[in-house]
Design a protein around this motif. Structure first.
Motif, PDB file in Angstrom:
ATOM      1  N   ARG A 220       0.829  -1.208   0.000  1.00  0.00           N
ATOM      2  CA  ARG A 220       0.000   0.000   0.000  1.00  0.00           C
ATOM      3  C   ARG A 220       0.861   1.255   0.000  1.00  0.00           C
TER       4      ARG A 220
ATOM      5  N   ASP B 191       1.707   2.425  -3.315  1.00  0.00           N
ATOM      6  CA  ASP B 191       0.554   2.800  -4.149  1.00  0.00           C
ATOM      7  C   ASP B 191      -0.029   1.625  -4.924  1.00  0.00           C
ATOM      8  N   ARG B 192       0.051   0.440  -4.350  1.00  0.00           N
ATOM      9  CA  ARG B 192      -0.615  -0.706  -4.939  1.00  0.00           C
ATOM     10  C   ARG B 192      -1.910  -0.970  -4.185  1.00  0.00           C
ATOM     11  N   THR B 193      -2.933  -1.393  -4.921  1.00  0.00           N
ATOM     12  CA  THR B 193      -4.242  -1.622  -4.324  1.00  0.00           C
ATOM     13  C   THR B 193      -4.265  -2.985  -3.638  1.00  0.00           C
ATOM     14  N   VAL B 194      -4.207  -2.957  -2.305  1.00  0.00           N
ATOM     15  CA  VAL B 194      -4.252  -4.183  -1.505  1.00  0.00           C
ATOM     16  C   VAL B 194      -5.230  -3.939  -0.361  1.00  0.00           C
ATOM     17  N   SER B 195      -6.280  -4.723  -0.311  1.00  0.00           N
ATOM     18  CA  SER B 195      -7.333  -4.543   0.691  1.00  0.00           C
ATOM     19  C   SER B 195      -7.249  -5.619   1.757  1.00  0.00           C
TER      20      SER B 195
ATOM     21  N   HIS C 133      -7.698  -9.030   0.360  1.00  0.00           N
ATOM     22  CA  HIS C 133      -6.481  -9.647  -0.171  1.00  0.00           C
ATOM     23  C   HIS C 133      -5.732 -10.387   0.928  1.00  0.00           C
TER      24      HIS C 133
ATOM     25  N   GLU D  10      -0.763 -10.241  -8.142  1.00  0.00           N
ATOM     26  CA  GLU D  10      -1.425 -10.626  -9.386  1.00  0.00           C
ATOM     27  C   GLU D  10      -0.489 -11.393 -10.314  1.00  0.00           C
TER      28      GLU D  10
END
Length: 776
Positions: free
Chosen positions: A296, A299-303, A306, A341
């Motif tokens: 995060r 700036d990577r989308t990790v929720s 995940h 991914e």
């Protein structure tokens, strides 16, 4: 004798560990809490016994290392690293906290360092293949990865449940079988080391009876348990080489834990092991949460979803692979599939930042250190420039006193061979008051500081003495001029007179024009940039002017009758001298006139002599053209003469290489002057077939250095065919995006941006109508 018999019949508490193993560390702590020994003996150099109390200091933070170095030869050194999850560190801290004596029992560093270059210290030692104990046990258990085997049998088992000694008993049995099969396993010094350990254990047992716990590598346990006479052990130690040594604590890093150290051990994933040791519960969930935080931050989308899915996948993979709990391989595969991914690019970041890590330890200021180290630490604190394990860039504004002192410190350290900082290209401009450094503190730099201590007790004194000694021992003129530049950058006024005296003597005696041309740029840089540091460069100016005059006189004869390689080297010298003349500007020549005018006269001479190689003649014409000393029509005429049918193709190709090659921006010149491009095109199409293969490599080297966009534009111009051989505007009139005349409306569009950049006018607050001079 009674005590000796008792010592031989009752064994000590031997805790065989894996160096830097968190599972072993937890087990050691559990056994020590249960057994409460009267003394703790640890594998390590006995010279470190005096440093044990420092482990209790509040500002001692692992990873750290014991550093031993030879007093007379500081470069001969050895490290014994300790991390928070190292069993030896856990045992040391337990002993200090419980006020129990802690002693090191391995072979003294005075012998270890003396053996550094000795390939075979044991008389009659054989050429046994070195055995990897963990790898051998893992292979016997059906594993192809020793790390996975260790995690399954040690890291994933509970500690404190049942018998705390169970893991140590199992490891001792396994190592005993290995020692019976392989003997010393190719580790030829182990017999001597183990003899010393047995003597130290005997001495401790006479003092503390049976209340002795020994923490050492599991490989050594069978040898320490084996019965051996005192006389036999002392015989092995007799006549060992020795050197006088000093020892201290130094900071260490997780990244360095992955390398072979004084323990002969290294781990691939110190960050992962540190996490396993520090996590109170649910290590997999905590680890994947940490990975998500890192991604995060990039700036990577990790929720949270995940993280949950990655935990499920890691646990499923562990079941499918028959493992008791997910290990590093399972969590890594889960991170790759769910959070990255399938890409290995962000996974490489996770490995670098978390699996390995950049943790840097700290040691107390009271730790022993050479005087130079203490002075360096004092300067670092004053300048707020603390060492860091991670690489970072430091932008310095030399107009500020603190930044100027930081720059001087880094230059002095480089002069001493302490590569804490390396100069980097500035991103904010090319002004003379800016410096950019790339900093990274490596543990080995502590050794470099100890080595540099022979030059002085302070950074300034050591750098001054080192510069003077290097000047005396310099083998070439360029080395001395480089030292003069370093003396100015590092602000070493006491060393500069010695360096300048040697520089003057060397310059007067050196007749090699190449050497003089190599030396001139460094002198000119020092002369040009010395003012911003407030240094006196009058002596440099005299030497630089004299050196330049000698280059002017000797360069034309030196450029005659050169082969291709020598001509290319001399062309680089011409470029270097031209750049130096650009910095000197209109400085006066030693006799009369200006240096710049004298240099332009030399270039005209080089461009007109047939005995000068084509690459140098072409470059001389190009430099005169760039300086406005040669009209474009004249440059085109000279090119036309060179590319005439009477000139051998190889000579013509060399001239083209000098004129438009070598990173001089010649590609853009061909793009914007179709007359020159047409000359090259016509000549190339007329080259005979038998000569084409000879000139092709040179031409390919010339044009391959151009930017892709320049090559593409040139290709389009050649594909359409040459137009009229007129001005650039006429030539480009048919090219999309170009017009015969300047587009004033498009040019005016940039004026609002210029007004914003140049700022408001000082009188009425309005925008400036005239461009202002911007200085860096």
């Amino acid at each position: 004798m009674k005590d000796d018999r008792r010592a031989d019949t009752v064994g000590p508490l031997l805790l065989g560990v894996r160096h830097h193993g968190p599972g072993s560390a937890r087990a050691v702590r559990a056994v020590l809490e249960e057994a409460r020994p009267d003394a703790v003996l640890i594998e390590g150099p006995p010279e470190a016994d005096a440093l044990v109390p420092l482990a209790a200091e509040e500002d001692m933070r692992p990873p750290v290392a014991l550093l031993a170095h030879a007093v007379d030869e500081p470069g001969r050194s050895a490290f014994w690293p300790l991390a928070e999850f190292s069993p030896e560190w856990v045992a040391l801290r337990w002993a200090v906290e419980h006020k129990v004596p802690a002693r090191f029992i391995d072979l003294p560093a005075t012998h270890t360092l003396a053996w550094e270059d000795d390939e075979d210290p044991e008389p009659g030692a054989g050429d046994d293949v070195r055995v990897d104990p963990l790898g051998t046990l893992a292979e016997a258990a059906g594993y192809d990865d020793a790390e996975r085997w260790w995690e399954d049998v040690v890291e994933h088992r509970g500690v404190g449940e049942g018998d705390a000694m169970a893991s140590f008993t199992a490891l001792e049995e396994a190592m005993t079988a290995l020692r019976e099969e392989y003997g010393n396993g190719g580790h030829r010094r182990d017999l001597v080391r183990e003899a010393h350990m047995r003597l130290r254990i005997r001495a401790a047992r006479r003092e503390f009876e049976d209340g002795v716990a020994v923490v050492c590598g599991a490989w050594h346990v069978p040898a320490l348990r084996r019965k051996a006479t005192v006389a036999a052990d002392r015989a092995l130690l007799k006549g060992l080489p020795r050197v006088k040594t000093d020892m201290t604590w130094v900071p260490w890093t997780h990244r360095r834990l992955s390398r072979t150290s004084g323990y002969g051990a290294g781990i691939d994933s110190p960050g992962w092991y540190g996490h396993l040791f520090g996590a109170p519960d649910r290590p997999v969930e905590r680890w994947l949460t940490k990975v998500a935080g890192l991604l995060r931050a990039e700036d990577r989308t990790v929720s949270s979803a995940h993280v949950i899915e990655a935990v499920r996948l890691a646990e499923t993979l562990a079941v499918l692979r028959g493992r008791p709990l997910p290990g590093l391989s399972e969590t890594t595969d889960a991170v790759r599939a769910v959070m990255c991914e399938g890409s290995d690019v962000p996974l490489a970041l996770v490995h670098d930042r978390l699996v390995v890590g950049d943790a840097l330890g700290e040691v107390p200021t009271t730790a022993p250190a050479v005087p130079l180290q203490r002075d360096l630490a004092r300067i670092q604190r004053r300048l707020r420039l603390s060492p860091e394990a991670g690489e970072r860039e430091l932008e310095l504004d030399l107009r500020k006193e603190t930044d100027a002192e930081r720059g001087r410190l880094l230059h002095r350290l480089r002069l001493l061979g302490i590569g804490w900082g390396e100069p980097a290209a500035a991103r904010g401009g090319t002004g003379t008051f800016r410096e950019t450094w790339r900093l990274r503190w490596e543990p080995e730099l502590s050794v470099r500081v100890a080595e540099a201590g022979v030059w002085g007790t302070t950074v300034l004194a050591a750098a001054t003495a080192k510069a003077e000694a290097d000047a005396v021992g310099a083998r070439g003129l360029a080395e001395v001029t480089g030292l003069a530049e370093h003396c100015l950058l590092a602000a070493l006024p006491e060393a500069l007179p010695t360096v300048m005296r040697i520089l003057t003597d060397r310059a007067a005696l050196d007749t090699d024009v190449g050497h003089l041309a190599q030396a001139l740029p460094a002198l000119v840089r020092s002369l040009r940039y010395g003012d911003v540091r407030g240094t006196d460069t009058a002596v440099l100016a005299e030497v630089a002017a004299g050196l330049a005059e000698r280059v002017f006189v000797g360069l034309p004869p030196a450029c005659a009758a050169l082969d291709a390689d020598a001509a290319d080297g001399m062309r680089r010298h011409v470029d270097a001298v031209h750049g130096a003349m650009g910095l000197l500007g209109d400085a006066p020549a030693p006799g009369h006139g200006k240096l710049r005018a004298r240099w332009q006269s030399v270039l005209r001479t080089l461009s007109a002599r047939d005995t000068v190689p084509g690459v140098i003649r072409g470059r001389s014409v190009r430099l005169l053209l760039d300086d406005g000393e040669l009209a474009q029509d004249e440059a085109a005429r000279l090119m036309g003469l060179v590319l005439s049918p009477g000139t051998p193709p190889a000579d013509a190709a060399a001239w083209i290489e000098g004129f438009v090659g070598g990173g001089s921006g010649g590609g853009l010149l061909l793009v914007h002057d179709e007359r020159l491009l047409g000359l090259v095109d016509t000549w190339l199409t007329d080259v005979p077939a038998e000569a084409f293969t000879d000139v092709l490599p040179l031409l390919r080297r010339t044009f391959s250095a151009y930017e892709p966009g320049v090559r593409r534009t040139l290709g389009e111009l050649v594909r359409r065919g040459p137009g009229t051989r007129g001005s650039a505007a006429t030539a480009l009139s048919g090219t999309p995006g170009f017009a015969p005349d300047p587009d004033t409306a498009r040019a005016d569009a940039v004026l609002p941006v210029l007004r914003l950049l140049l700022g408001p006018d000082g009188d009425d607050g309005g925008a400036r109508d005239e461009p202002a001079e911007v200085t860096a």
